[in-house]
Scaffold this motif. Structure first.
Motif, short mmCIF file in Angstrom:
data_model
loop_
_atom_site.label_atom_id
_atom_site.label_comp_id
_atom_site.label_asym_id
_atom_site.label_seq_id
_atom_site.Cartn_x
_atom_site.Cartn_y
_atom_site.Cartn_z
N ALA A 45 0.84 -1.31 -0.02
CA ALA A 45 -0.17 -0.17 -0.06
C ALA A 45 0.94 1.29 -0.09
CB ALA A 45 -1.12 0.08 1.42
N LYS A 46 1.74 1.33 0.80
CA LYS A 46 2.95 2.59 0.87
C LYS A 46 3.59 2.59 -0.62
CE LYS A 46 5.41 3.19 4.38
NZ LYS A 46 6.33 3.04 5.51
N LEU A 47 3.91 1.39 -1.34
CA LEU A 47 4.54 1.49 -2.48
C LEU A 47 3.46 1.99 -3.39
CD1 LEU A 47 7.12 1.17 -3.95
CD2 LEU A 47 6.38 -1.30 -4.32
N ALA A 48 2.12 1.37 -3.62
CA ALA A 48 1.28 1.85 -4.67
C ALA A 48 0.69 3.13 -4.34
CB ALA A 48 0.10 0.83 -4.59
N SER A 49 0.66 3.93 -3.20
CA SER A 49 0.30 5.08 -3.18
C SER A 49 1.36 6.23 -3.08
CB SER A 49 -0.37 5.31 -1.59
OG SER A 49 0.46 5.12 -0.50
N LYS A 50 2.59 5.57 -3.48
CA LYS A 50 3.73 6.69 -3.46
C LYS A 50 4.12 7.30 -2.21
CE LYS A 50 2.20 7.72 -8.25
NZ LYS A 50 0.67 7.32 -7.87
N GLN A 51 3.67 6.48 -1.08
CA GLN A 51 4.22 7.17 0.01
C GLN A 51 5.70 6.69 0.37
OE1 GLN A 51 1.84 6.61 3.54
NE2 GLN A 51 0.02 6.68 2.27
N ILE A 52 6.18 5.60 -0.25
CA ILE A 52 7.74 5.34 -0.28
C ILE A 52 7.88 5.18 -1.80
CG2 ILE A 52 7.75 4.05 1.88
CD1 ILE A 52 7.59 1.61 0.53
N THR A 53 9.42 5.24 -2.15
CA THR A 53 9.51 4.86 -3.28
C THR A 53 10.28 3.55 -3.40
OG1 THR A 53 12.21 5.50 -2.74
CG2 THR A 53 10.81 7.10 -3.71
N PHE A 54 10.45 2.80 -4.27
CA PHE A 54 10.88 1.47 -4.56
C PHE A 54 12.41 1.21 -3.77
CE2 PHE A 54 13.18 -1.90 -6.89
CZ PHE A 54 12.40 -3.01 -6.46
N GLU A 55 13.09 2.21 -3.86
CA GLU A 55 14.39 2.28 -2.99
C GLU A 55 14.21 2.11 -1.72
OE1 GLU A 55 15.03 3.38 -7.42
OE2 GLU A 55 13.77 4.32 -5.60
N GLN A 56 13.12 2.96 -1.03
CA GLN A 56 12.89 2.99 0.27
C GLN A 56 12.50 1.58 0.85
OE1 GLN A 56 10.60 6.65 0.09
NE2 GLN A 56 12.12 7.72 1.49
N VAL A 57 11.85 0.78 0.03
CA VAL A 57 11.21 -0.64 0.52
C VAL A 57 12.30 -1.17 1.48
CG1 VAL A 57 11.05 -2.95 -0.27
CG2 VAL A 57 9.64 -1.09 -1.27
N GLY A 58 13.81 -1.49 1.21
CA GLY A 58 14.62 -1.80 1.83
C GLY A 58 16.01 -2.01 1.00
N PRO A 59 16.98 -2.78 1.63
CA PRO A 59 18.15 -2.94 0.83
C PRO A 59 18.04 -3.83 -0.48
CG PRO A 59 18.28 -4.38 2.91
CD PRO A 59 16.89 -3.50 2.91
N LYS A 60 18.92 -3.23 -1.26
CA LYS A 60 18.81 -3.94 -2.54
C LYS A 60 19.57 -5.53 -2.49
CE LYS A 60 20.43 -3.58 -7.43
NZ LYS A 60 21.29 -2.62 -8.40
N LEU A 61 19.00 -6.42 -3.10
CA LEU A 61 19.34 -7.73 -3.16
C LEU A 61 20.11 -8.04 -4.55
CD1 LEU A 61 16.54 -9.59 -1.26
CD2 LEU A 61 18.79 -8.96 -0.48
N PRO A 62 20.73 -9.23 -4.85
CA PRO A 62 21.19 -9.66 -6.08
C PRO A 62 20.18 -10.03 -7.02
CG PRO A 62 22.46 -10.80 -4.22
CD PRO A 62 21.34 -10.01 -3.56
N ASN A 63 20.09 -9.62 -8.14
CA ASN A 63 18.93 -10.29 -9.09
C ASN A 63 18.63 -11.82 -9.21
OD1 ASN A 63 18.54 -7.50 -9.53
ND2 ASN A 63 18.86 -7.39 -11.63
N GLU A 64 18.29 -12.33 -8.07
CA GLU A 64 18.00 -13.69 -8.09
C GLU A 64 16.77 -14.02 -7.13
OE1 GLU A 64 21.57 -15.20 -6.33
OE2 GLU A 64 22.98 -14.82 -8.11
N ILE A 65 16.22 -15.06 -7.25
CA ILE A 65 14.99 -15.33 -6.65
C ILE A 65 15.17 -16.69 -6.46
CG2 ILE A 65 13.45 -13.32 -6.99
CD1 ILE A 65 12.63 -16.54 -8.82
N VAL A 66 14.38 -17.36 -5.27
CA VAL A 66 14.23 -18.71 -4.98
C VAL A 66 13.14 -19.16 -6.01
CG1 VAL A 66 13.24 -20.36 -3.54
CG2 VAL A 66 14.55 -18.54 -2.51
N SER A 67 13.67 -20.23 -6.70
CA SER A 67 12.96 -20.86 -8.02
C SER A 67 12.19 -22.36 -7.61
CB SER A 67 13.84 -20.72 -9.34
OG SER A 67 13.40 -21.08 -10.35
N ILE A 68 11.47 -22.61 -8.14
CA ILE A 68 10.81 -23.84 -8.06
C ILE A 68 11.43 -24.77 -9.30
CG2 ILE A 68 8.74 -25.50 -8.06
CD1 ILE A 68 7.29 -23.15 -6.60
#
Length: 310
Positions: free
Chosen positions: A173-196
């Motif tokens: 909700a904070k992201l969609a309403s622009k109360q935070i930017t994507f950068e303010q979500v939290g620390p940047k991670l490697p461009n990897e995700i857990v994959s099935i």
């Protein structure tokens, strides 16, 4: 004097052009997040869990536009959550924020993340395999871990089992309403995700192999990940019969033939068919009946299919 006036005029034009460019950047950044928040979960609608998430979102910003994919993901079925996202997300505008909660590991060390895809969509979810197909098909632009000190519902620290409400709905909700930017979500991670892991569709020695990722639940049709280009290598035409084998792990569950059609109306009621669904992937069905129920064929990353010319 005229020359100086000319230079001054040019400078003013440049300055105005720079201001206009800056305004365009601000506008486009604002447009890239569009106040749309879309939910999916395995919560069902029998209790107030979904309503609680939406209540949190509206408490963050009453101007949000809230929608749902589904809340009928089978309990703990991360694979199906992954598929429903990729089935739906490409049809939503750039900047849409999705909150997906299928979280059997809630309260453990799995990461809470927001994925920004190359298509400009945001996905707020536990990093537990839910992002498998989205990352593959829409691409990863950036991944950030949610900072739960800054982006968690106030006074919710003692709750360990409802991150959908306290972390994901709140952050989305904070992201969609622009109360935070994507950068303010939290620390940047490697461009990897857990994959099935799952079997990639392939063609070999006159056979096409693929996975059964999902069912068309309402009608019991069986959807595969085999697209038209791969299917065409079989040389099968509309009206031909197709030899079909279905496996769960290595156990054969079904073997038979189906008629290749464009639409169910081409055959009589009760006839088994093969057709291409709305996503243009090969599927199995029965006219006016459930293929899944009749033959006990289901879906998931362990379910596979082999097609060949009869």
């Amino acid at each position: 004097m005229k020359l100086l006036s000319c230079f001054s005029f040019i400078k003013n034009i440049r300055r105005k052009g720079q201001i206009l460019a800056m305004l365009m950047v601000v506008f486009l950044r604002g447009y890239s997040q569009n106040n749309i928040l879309v939910f999916q979960s395995d919560f069902g609608l029998k209790d107030g869990a979904v309503s609680a998430m939406k209540g949190v979102a509206m408490g963050v910003s009453p101007g949000l536009k809230l929608f749902d994919i589904t809340h009928e993901i089978p309990a703990y079925n991360i694979w199906e959550a992954s598929y429903r996202l990729v089935q739906t997300a490409p049809y939503w505008p750039e900047g849409t924020v999705f909150v997906s909660v299928c979280d059997p590991g809630v309260g453990t060390q799995r990461k809470s993340v927001v994925l920004l895809t190359k298509s400009g969509h945001y996905f707020v979810t536990p990093d537990n395999g839910t992002l498998t197909l989205i990352a593959e098909q829409l691409g990863i632009r950036e991944v950030r871990e949610i900072d739960e000190v800054k982006n968690r519902r106030k006074n919710s620290n003692e709750s360990y089992t409802f991150h959908g409400r306290d972390v994901y709905a709140f952050t989305g909700a904070k992201l969609a309403s622009k109360q935070i930017t994507f950068e303010q979500v939290g620390p940047k991670l490697p461009n990897e995700i857990v994959s099935i892991p799952y079997q990639e569709p392939s063609f070999d020695q006159g056979k096409v192999k693929g996975t059964i990722p999902i069912l068309d639940i309402q009608y019991g049709n069986v959807w595969t990940d085999i697209d038209k280009k791969l299917f065409a290598k079989l040389g099968i035409k509309v009206g031909d019969d197709i030899h079909v084998q279905v496996f769960n792990d290595k156990a054969k569950v079904y073997e038979g033939s189906v008629k290749y059609v464009n639409t169910f109306g081409e055959v009589k009621e009760g006839v088994d068919v093969g057709y291409f669904n709305s996503l243009l992937n090969f599927s199995l069905g029965i006219n006016m009946a459930s293929f899944s129920e009749k033959y006990k064929v289901f879906s998931g990353n362990t379910w596979s299919i082999v097609l060949s010319k009869k």
